[in-house]
Design a protein around this motif. Structure first.
Motif, PDB file in Angstrom:
ATOM      1  N   TYR A 194      -7.083  45.428   0.112  1.00 10.58           N
ATOM      2  CA  TYR A 194      -7.370  44.191   0.841  1.00 10.58           C
ATOM      3  C   TYR A 194      -7.158  42.974  -0.058  1.00 10.58           C
ATOM      4  CZ  TYR A 194     -11.682  43.691  -1.818  1.00 10.58           C
ATOM      5  OH  TYR A 194     -12.577  43.519  -2.837  1.00 10.58           O
ATOM      6  N   SER A 195      -7.179  41.804   0.580  1.00 14.20           N
ATOM      7  CA  SER A 195      -7.115  40.547  -0.157  1.00 14.20           C
ATOM      8  C   SER A 195      -8.184  39.625   0.419  1.00 14.20           C
ATOM      9  CB  SER A 195      -5.747  39.901   0.031  1.00 14.20           C
ATOM     10  OG  SER A 195      -5.821  38.514  -0.249  1.00 14.20           O
ATOM     11  N   ARG A 196      -8.820  38.856  -0.454  1.00 11.45           N
ATOM     12  CA  ARG A 196      -9.853  37.937   0.023  1.00 11.45           C
ATOM     13  C   ARG A 196      -9.245  36.786   0.834  1.00 11.45           C
ATOM     14  NH1 ARG A 196     -14.267  39.933  -1.256  1.00 11.45           N
ATOM     15  NH2 ARG A 196     -14.734  40.879  -3.262  1.00 11.45           N
ATOM     16  N   GLU A 231     -13.740  43.983   7.564  1.00 12.90           N
ATOM     17  CA  GLU A 231     -14.882  44.329   6.709  1.00 12.90           C
ATOM     18  C   GLU A 231     -16.014  45.052   7.461  1.00 12.90           C
ATOM     19  OE1 GLU A 231     -16.626  44.985   3.228  1.00 12.90           O
ATOM     20  OE2 GLU A 231     -14.633  44.109   3.438  1.00 12.90           O
ATOM     21  N   PRO A 232     -16.489  44.525   8.612  1.00 11.06           N
ATOM     22  CA  PRO A 232     -17.580  45.236   9.321  1.00 11.06           C
ATOM     23  C   PRO A 232     -17.163  46.633   9.774  1.00 11.06           C
ATOM     24  CG  PRO A 232     -17.240  43.030  10.233  1.00 11.06           C
ATOM     25  CD  PRO A 232     -16.121  43.268   9.259  1.00 11.06           C
ATOM     26  N   VAL A 264      -9.542  48.323  -3.241  1.00  8.26           N
ATOM     27  CA  VAL A 264      -8.666  47.686  -4.225  1.00  8.26           C
ATOM     28  C   VAL A 264      -8.360  46.266  -3.761  1.00  8.26           C
ATOM     29  CG1 VAL A 264      -6.381  47.772  -5.286  1.00  8.26           C
ATOM     30  CG2 VAL A 264      -7.636  49.898  -4.870  1.00  8.26           C
ATOM     31  N   ASN A 265      -8.773  45.302  -4.554  1.00  8.73           N
ATOM     32  CA  ASN A 265      -8.529  43.895  -4.251  1.00  8.73           C
ATOM     33  C   ASN A 265      -7.171  43.502  -4.830  1.00  8.73           C
ATOM     34  OD1 ASN A 265      -8.442  41.141  -4.062  1.00  8.73           O
ATOM     35  ND2 ASN A 265     -10.452  40.785  -4.963  1.00  8.73           N
ATOM     36  N   GLN A 313       2.973  50.458  -5.482  1.00  4.62           N
ATOM     37  CA  GLN A 313       3.241  51.874  -5.738  1.00  4.62           C
ATOM     38  C   GLN A 313       2.979  52.710  -4.483  1.00  4.62           C
ATOM     39  OE1 GLN A 313       0.837  53.259  -9.046  1.00  4.62           O
ATOM     40  NE2 GLN A 313       1.109  55.380  -8.429  1.00  4.62           N
ATOM     41  N   PHE A 314       2.003  52.304  -3.692  1.00  5.08           N
ATOM     42  CA  PHE A 314       1.644  53.061  -2.493  1.00  5.08           C
ATOM     43  C   PHE A 314       2.260  52.483  -1.224  1.00  5.08           C
ATOM     44  CE2 PHE A 314      -1.609  54.429  -5.458  1.00  5.08           C
ATOM     45  CZ  PHE A 314      -1.581  55.790  -5.233  1.00  5.08           C
ATOM     46  N   GLY A 315       3.170  51.526  -1.398  1.00  6.37           N
ATOM     47  CA  GLY A 315       3.837  50.972  -0.224  1.00  6.37           C
ATOM     48  C   GLY A 315       2.947  50.077   0.612  1.00  6.37           C
ATOM     49  N   VAL A 316       1.819  49.690   0.057  1.00  4.33           N
ATOM     50  CA  VAL A 316       0.842  48.904   0.808  1.00  4.33           C
ATOM     51  C   VAL A 316       1.390  47.513   1.153  1.00  4.33           C
ATOM     52  CG1 VAL A 316      -1.385  47.706   0.600  1.00  4.33           C
ATOM     53  CG2 VAL A 316      -1.191  50.117  -0.040  1.00  4.33           C
ATOM     54  N   LEU A 317       2.146  46.935   0.224  1.00  4.28           N
ATOM     55  CA  LEU A 317       2.651  45.582   0.449  1.00  4.28           C
ATOM     56  C   LEU A 317       3.637  45.550   1.618  1.00  4.28           C
ATOM     57  CD1 LEU A 317       3.047  44.524  -3.290  1.00  4.28           C
ATOM     58  CD2 LEU A 317       1.085  44.202  -1.771  1.00  4.28           C
ATOM     59  N   GLU A 318       4.420  46.620   1.780  1.00  2.00           N
ATOM     60  CA  GLU A 318       5.347  46.689   2.907  1.00  2.00           C
ATOM     61  C   GLU A 318       4.594  46.961   4.210  1.00  2.00           C
ATOM     62  OE1 GLU A 318       6.186  48.950   0.056  1.00  2.00           O
ATOM     63  OE2 GLU A 318       6.948  47.042  -0.716  1.00  2.00           O
ATOM     64  N   GLU A 319       3.596  47.837   4.126  1.00  2.00           N
ATOM     65  CA  GLU A 319       2.879  48.245   5.342  1.00  2.00           C
ATOM     66  C   GLU A 319       1.961  47.146   5.863  1.00  2.00           C
ATOM     67  OE1 GLU A 319       2.566  52.962   4.091  1.00  2.00           O
ATOM     68  OE2 GLU A 319       0.787  51.690   4.048  1.00  2.00           O
ATOM     69  N   GLY A 320       1.442  46.364   4.952  1.00  2.00           N
ATOM     70  CA  GLY A 320       0.495  45.328   5.349  1.00  2.00           C
ATOM     71  C   GLY A 320      -0.940  45.725   5.044  1.00  2.00           C
ATOM     72  N   ILE A 321      -1.816  44.723   5.014  1.00  2.00           N
ATOM     73  CA  ILE A 321      -3.248  44.950   4.781  1.00  2.00           C
ATOM     74  C   ILE A 321      -4.015  44.366   5.963  1.00  2.00           C
ATOM     75  CG2 ILE A 321      -3.200  45.089   2.267  1.00  2.00           C
ATOM     76  CD1 ILE A 321      -3.778  42.083   2.166  1.00  2.00           C
ATOM     77  N   PRO A 322      -5.245  44.792   6.248  1.00  4.37           N
ATOM     78  CA  PRO A 322      -5.981  45.835   5.524  1.00  4.37           C
ATOM     79  C   PRO A 322      -5.278  47.191   5.640  1.00  4.37           C
ATOM     80  CG  PRO A 322      -7.087  45.318   7.587  1.00  4.37           C
ATOM     81  CD  PRO A 322      -6.005  44.305   7.412  1.00  4.37           C
ATOM     82  N   ASN A 323      -5.426  47.979   4.602  1.00  8.11           N
ATOM     83  CA  ASN A 323      -4.728  49.244   4.514  1.00  8.11           C
ATOM     84  C   ASN A 323      -5.712  50.278   3.966  1.00  8.11           C
ATOM     85  OD1 ASN A 323      -2.913  51.348   3.375  1.00  8.11           O
ATOM     86  ND2 ASN A 323      -1.294  49.888   3.920  1.00  8.11           N
TER      87      ASN A 323
END
Length: 165
Positions: free
Chosen positions: A56-58, A67-68, A85-86, A98-108
């Motif tokens: 996630y990102s703040r 979050e809830p 992981v922030n 590394q986990f492709g999170v940036l391509e997939e999008g957040i929240p992840n």
């Protein structure tokens, strides 16, 4: 003299705190997710248990909305360890990419230590309910035949082989 006896008696209390780290009796406490960094990641990977990790990102509105749901999920699914992981932290961006999170999008959210690869639970979708995510996690655990250990935590199916390395 009664000294010898007193001394022995004191030894009886030496083991009173052995169970301080046994979380199986604290189901009603809020088990907050551990903040993971690249450093803590190595420990997680050698841990014999299954982890659910949120990226996630703040600064991300949908992450704040999630979050809830994330808190709810931690209360409704037992037997997992929870991490987050922030990605606002520079050292964590590499982890996310590394986990492709940036391509997939957040929240992840991913399940780790379950299969050879992380199991995607949530990829940038903030509409998923805790109930839906719980089903996704439960199905994944069943698909990999993850079993609970004596403390009530899901053991990584590969844990037996991994710990021998």
């Amino acid at each position: 003299t009664g000294h010898g006896h007193d001394h022995e008696h004191d030894h009886g209390h030496m083991h009173a705190h052995d169970h301080a780290h046994d979380h199986s009796h604290h189901h009603h406490e809020h088990l907050h997710a551990v903040d993971l960094t690249a450093a803590g990641w190595k420990e997680l990977q050698s841990d014999p248990h299954v982890w659910a990790v949120k990226f996630y990102s703040r600064m991300c509105g949908s992450c704040q909305d999630f979050e809830p749901t994330w808190e709810n999920l931690q209360e409704s699914v037992e037997g997992l360890h929870w991490g987050q992981v922030n990605i606002d932290l520079k050292e964590n961006v590499a982890l996310a990419s590394q986990f492709g999170v940036l391509e997939e999008g957040i929240p992840n959210v991913k399940l780790l230590n379950l299969g050879n690869d992380p199991v995607a639970v949530l990829t940038g979708d903030d509409d998923a309910s805790a109930e839906f995510l719980k089903q996704t996690i439960t199905r994944a655990l069943a698909a990999h035949s993850a079993a609970l250990d004596s403390h009530g935590f899901y053991l990584s199916p590969g844990a037996a082989t991994r710990t021998e390395l």
